[in-house]
Write a protein that holds these residues in place. Structure first.
Motif, mmCIF file in Angstrom:
data_model
loop_
_atom_site.group_PDB
_atom_site.id
_atom_site.type_symbol
_atom_site.label_atom_id
_atom_site.label_comp_id
_atom_site.label_asym_id
_atom_site.label_seq_id
_atom_site.Cartn_x
_atom_site.Cartn_y
_atom_site.Cartn_z
ATOM 1 N N ILE A 115 45.854 -44.699 15.953
ATOM 2 C CA ILE A 115 44.987 -43.982 15.322
ATOM 3 C C ILE A 115 43.418 -44.018 15.648
ATOM 4 O O ILE A 115 42.607 -42.812 15.588
ATOM 5 N N GLU A 170 50.649 -41.450 3.077
ATOM 6 C CA GLU A 170 51.267 -41.537 4.333
ATOM 7 C C GLU A 170 51.193 -39.933 4.790
ATOM 8 O O GLU A 170 51.211 -39.576 6.142
ATOM 9 N N ILE A 211 47.729 -38.901 6.079
ATOM 10 C CA ILE A 211 47.593 -39.098 7.380
ATOM 11 C C ILE A 211 48.252 -38.072 8.349
ATOM 12 O O ILE A 211 47.818 -37.719 9.400
ATOM 13 N N TYR A 212 49.524 -37.954 7.864
ATOM 14 C CA TYR A 212 50.304 -37.198 8.885
ATOM 15 C C TYR A 212 49.575 -35.680 8.992
ATOM 16 O O TYR A 212 49.530 -35.147 10.054
ATOM 17 N N ASN A 251 47.755 -37.532 12.238
ATOM 18 C CA ASN A 251 47.520 -38.892 12.553
ATOM 19 C C ASN A 251 46.195 -39.368 12.756
ATOM 20 O O ASN A 251 45.937 -40.359 13.629
ATOM 21 N N LYS A 252 45.414 -38.850 11.777
ATOM 22 C CA LYS A 252 43.911 -39.544 11.685
ATOM 23 C C LYS A 252 43.503 -40.084 10.267
ATOM 24 O O LYS A 252 44.472 -39.407 9.401
#
Length: 234
Positions: free
Chosen positions: A87, A199, A202-203, A207-208
């Protein structure tokens, strides 16, 4: 010099394993830990974990270091270096070494564990991400692309935070909110609040954890002044 990585079950365990040189480094970085002098390692670990001391350390970190610390805080613990660097990129290695020297984290085998007091100091929604969800990733991942347009719009609205939204009644949700909750893409917080699981956020961010990374210091360009201007200002 940073401590050699050794497995530890707690911060106290890791501090006991540190060499005298590593402990001196800690005291140089955090002199408040010596006032008053701790009676033993357990007392030192407790003082290093105390909220006021943690706050002083966080105040001295750069924006990039805070971003790396927030990323550690939002990933599932224990955090592997591989997951972290996926990340943040390799520029996070130096901050991780610094965090360990500062006793903000400790290593459990090759994995990172962050102190609970550090996590609490970063707030309940670090980087604008919501609470940890309880859904299986393989289930909700399949549903994101299949989400109805209204549900996709809701997810997009919550992606970069704040991750919470207000509804009239979570027990009698609209069709859009109902679909999102049924597919574990939203979780109810209370009777009138829903949140995007961490989660999932973030996806959706690709993915940051942060929209912009500050791992490269900005260039500072000074203003050129003539010598006579400097003299007149003095």
């Amino acid at each position: 010099m940073s401590a050699t990585l050794r497995p530890a079950r707690s911060l106290a365990d890791e501090l006991r394993a540190r060499s005298d040189e590593n402990l001196r480094e800690l005291f140089l970085l955090r002199p408040d830990l010596l006032s008053p002098l701790p009676t033993d390692i357990t007392a030192l670990a407790a003082r290093a974990s105390a909220a006021p001391s943690i706050a002083r350390v966080l105040d001295g970190l750069t924006t990039w270091e805070i971003q790396v610390l927030e990323t550690i805080a939002v990933l599932s613990e224990p955090v592997s270096m591989e997951a972290l660097l996926a990340i943040t990129g390799d520029n996070a290695i130096a901050p991780v070494v610094k965090f360990r020297a500062l006793a903000l984290i400790y290593m459990d085998e090759e994995h990172i564990r962050i102190l609970n007091s550090v996590r609490e100091s970063l707030g309940p929604e670090p980087a604008g991400l919501g609470p940890v969800g309880f859904g299986a990733k393989d289930r909700w991942l399949k549903k994101i692309d299949a989400a109805p347009p209204a549900a996709q719009a809701m997810l997009e609205k919550l992606t970069w935070g704040p991750p919470r939204g207000t509804v009239s009644d979570t027990k009698k949700p609209t069709s859009t909110i109902s679909w999102l909750m049924e597919n574990q893409l939203l979780v109810p917080i209370d009777g009138q609040t829903v949140a995007l699981p961490r989660e999932v956020g973030i996806y959706l961010r690709g993915n940051k954890v942060h929209r912009e990374r500050f791992d490269i210091p900005p260039d500072f360009v000074g203003k050129e002044l003539a010598l006579e201007d400097v003299d007149s200002a003095a």
